[in-house]
Design a protein around this motif. Structure first.
Motif, PDB file in Angstrom:
ATOM      1  N   UNK A 244       0.820  -1.175  -0.004  1.00  0.00           N
ATOM      2  CA  UNK A 244       0.145  -0.111   0.103  1.00  0.00           C
ATOM      3  C   UNK A 244       1.105   1.294   0.002  1.00  0.00           C
ATOM      4  N   UNK A 245       2.016   1.403  -0.605  1.00  0.00           N
ATOM      5  CA  UNK A 245       2.930   2.340  -0.724  1.00  0.00           C
ATOM      6  C   UNK A 245       3.757   2.744   0.426  1.00  0.00           C
ATOM      7  N   UNK A 246       3.872   1.727   1.349  1.00  0.00           N
ATOM      8  CA  UNK A 246       4.642   1.839   2.309  1.00  0.00           C
ATOM      9  C   UNK A 246       5.575   0.489   2.500  1.00  0.00           C
ATOM     10  N   UNK A 247       6.855   0.715   3.124  1.00  0.00           N
ATOM     11  CA  UNK A 247       7.720  -0.400   3.340  1.00  0.00           C
ATOM     12  C   UNK A 247       8.172  -0.358   4.584  1.00  0.00           C
ATOM     13  N   UNK A 248       7.850  -1.501   5.607  1.00  0.00           N
ATOM     14  CA  UNK A 248       8.368  -1.638   6.909  1.00  0.00           C
ATOM     15  C   UNK A 248       9.579  -2.374   6.892  1.00  0.00           C
ATOM     16  N   UNK A 249      10.626  -2.050   7.548  1.00  0.00           N
ATOM     17  CA  UNK A 249      11.713  -2.648   7.713  1.00  0.00           C
ATOM     18  C   UNK A 249      12.019  -3.027   8.920  1.00  0.00           C
ATOM     19  N   UNK A 250      12.467  -3.936   9.679  1.00  0.00           N
ATOM     20  CA  UNK A 250      12.399  -4.273  11.078  1.00  0.00           C
ATOM     21  C   UNK A 250      13.675  -5.408  10.861  1.00  0.00           C
ATOM     22  N   UNK A 251      14.617  -4.944  11.966  1.00  0.00           N
ATOM     23  CA  UNK A 251      15.537  -5.971  12.670  1.00  0.00           C
ATOM     24  C   UNK A 251      15.722  -5.899  14.014  1.00  0.00           C
ATOM     25  N   UNK A 252      16.757  -6.624  14.855  1.00  0.00           N
ATOM     26  CA  UNK A 252      16.743  -6.446  16.286  1.00  0.00           C
ATOM     27  C   UNK A 252      16.916  -5.117  16.803  1.00  0.00           C
ATOM     28  N   UNK A 253      17.715  -4.216  15.906  1.00  0.00           N
ATOM     29  CA  UNK A 253      17.892  -2.787  16.467  1.00  0.00           C
ATOM     30  C   UNK A 253      17.166  -1.647  15.745  1.00  0.00           C
ATOM     31  N   UNK A 254      16.152  -1.961  15.147  1.00  0.00           N
ATOM     32  CA  UNK A 254      15.533  -1.106  14.285  1.00  0.00           C
ATOM     33  C   UNK A 254      14.154  -1.381  13.716  1.00  0.00           C
ATOM     34  N   UNK A 255      13.219  -0.406  13.721  1.00  0.00           N
ATOM     35  CA  UNK A 255      11.865  -0.537  13.251  1.00  0.00           C
ATOM     36  C   UNK A 255      11.479   0.681  12.434  1.00  0.00           C
TER      37      UNK A 255
END
Length: 313
Positions: A244-255
């Motif tokens: 929907x026009x967004x990208x979520x990026x997640x790892x143990x240190x970042x969201x």
């Protein structure tokens, strides 16, 4: 109305760049996709998984879709043939290589639905079972998380075409998995619940990783993405959701959630280390705390897009 899309692909091409080229217009009934690529360099299978899904979307809309290669085939494009891209779109590509057994190294771009989705998950789990020094807990975590993700596509996406999945094991102990659908996207699915329809796209995507956060319809307990996020954190990986026009990026240190080009359904990718043994009980007893940013977003995106291009098949 007829349209033409020209895709120029090289080893640094991103999913977002490809999605930017795609056309969504109800007045179009005929599309020709022309592909050029950079010879001599590794071409990412996930890029072609997205193109494959787009073509399936067009076909579900009864759009006439034509595909052309703008140059003679060479070694670079053989990998794309090996992962069944041309076969899936019924393009008459002549294979001048020997197909070796892919078990334990990759899962070709494959359609899945309620009848075969767990068979595909089993094939990916088998890749892990062939990796030395990996323990049963890690395999069980992957098996559970993938089962939840493909089930979510089947229950919530409301797509007129099957989901697609692709996985590749790299010799630097990295496994990358991509799940793509042509459905309604995360926002519309969760916004059907009156409790969440006031949330922005960004806030809703972030909350989708929280425990017991679920859509109104289709069943489920709201644990799938939460446990997937916990597993990715413990295996030093990266979780990406494009919708929907967004990208979520997640790892143990970042969201983080960033703007991206519009994809009509969802593109979920998991990239994690297979040499990080994960304690099953840690994934399934984790608390609801989110992590504070500790690294630069650009660094995270570069890591996400980086691929070791050793011989894979």
């Amino acid at each position: 109305m007829a349209k033409e899309i020209i895709l120029n692909i090289n080893q640094s091409t991103t999913i977002n760049a490809i999605v930017n080229k795609l056309i969504y217009d109800d007045d179009i009934d005929d599309i020709t996709i022309k592909l050029s690529y950079e010879p001599g360099h590794f071409l990412k299978g996930e890029i072609f998984t997205v193109i494959n899904a787009y073509i399936k979307h067009l076909e579900s809309k009864k759009v006439i879709c034509r595909f052309e290669l703008l140059q003679n085939p060479c070694y670079s494009i053989n990998y794309i043939a090996r992962i069944n891209f041309f076969k899936n779109i019924n393009y008459p590509f002549v294979e001048d290589f020997n197909r070796h057994n892919s078990e334990g190294s990759l899962v070709e771009i494959s359609e899945f639905n309620s009848k075969n989705m767990y068979d595909v998950v089993t094939r990916i789990s088998y890749i892990l079972s062939t990796v030395s020094d990996i323990d049963k807990d890690t395999i069980n975590c992957v098996n559970y998380c993938l089962g939840e993700l493909v089930a979510n596509v089947e229950m919530h996406s409301k797509s007129n075409s099957n989901g697609l999945i692709y996985a590749q094991y790299f010799r630097n102990n990295i496994l990358k998995i991509f799940i793509v659908d042509n459905g309604i996207g995360f926002y519309e699915s969760f916004a059907e619940n009156d409790e969440f329809n006031h949330l922005s796209e960004e806030d809703l995507l972030k909350k989708s990783l929280e425990e017991k956060f679920k859509s109104k319809n289709g069943g489920g307990q709201g644990y799938g993405l939460f446990h997937t996020k916990e597993f990715i954190n413990l295996s030093e990986g990266i979780l990406s959701i494009n919708t929907c026009g967004k990208t979520l990026l997640s790892n143990k240190d970042y969201l983080s959630v960033i703007n991206s080009n519009y994809w009509q359904g969802s593109i979920i990718s998991l990239k994690f280390k297979t040499n990080c043994n994960v304690d099953y009980s840690q994934v399934f007893s984790a608390n609801n705390d989110f992590y504070q940013p500790k690294i630069d977003l650009q660094e995270l995106m570069e890591e996400y897009n980086n691929t070791n291009n050793e011989k894979l098949w």
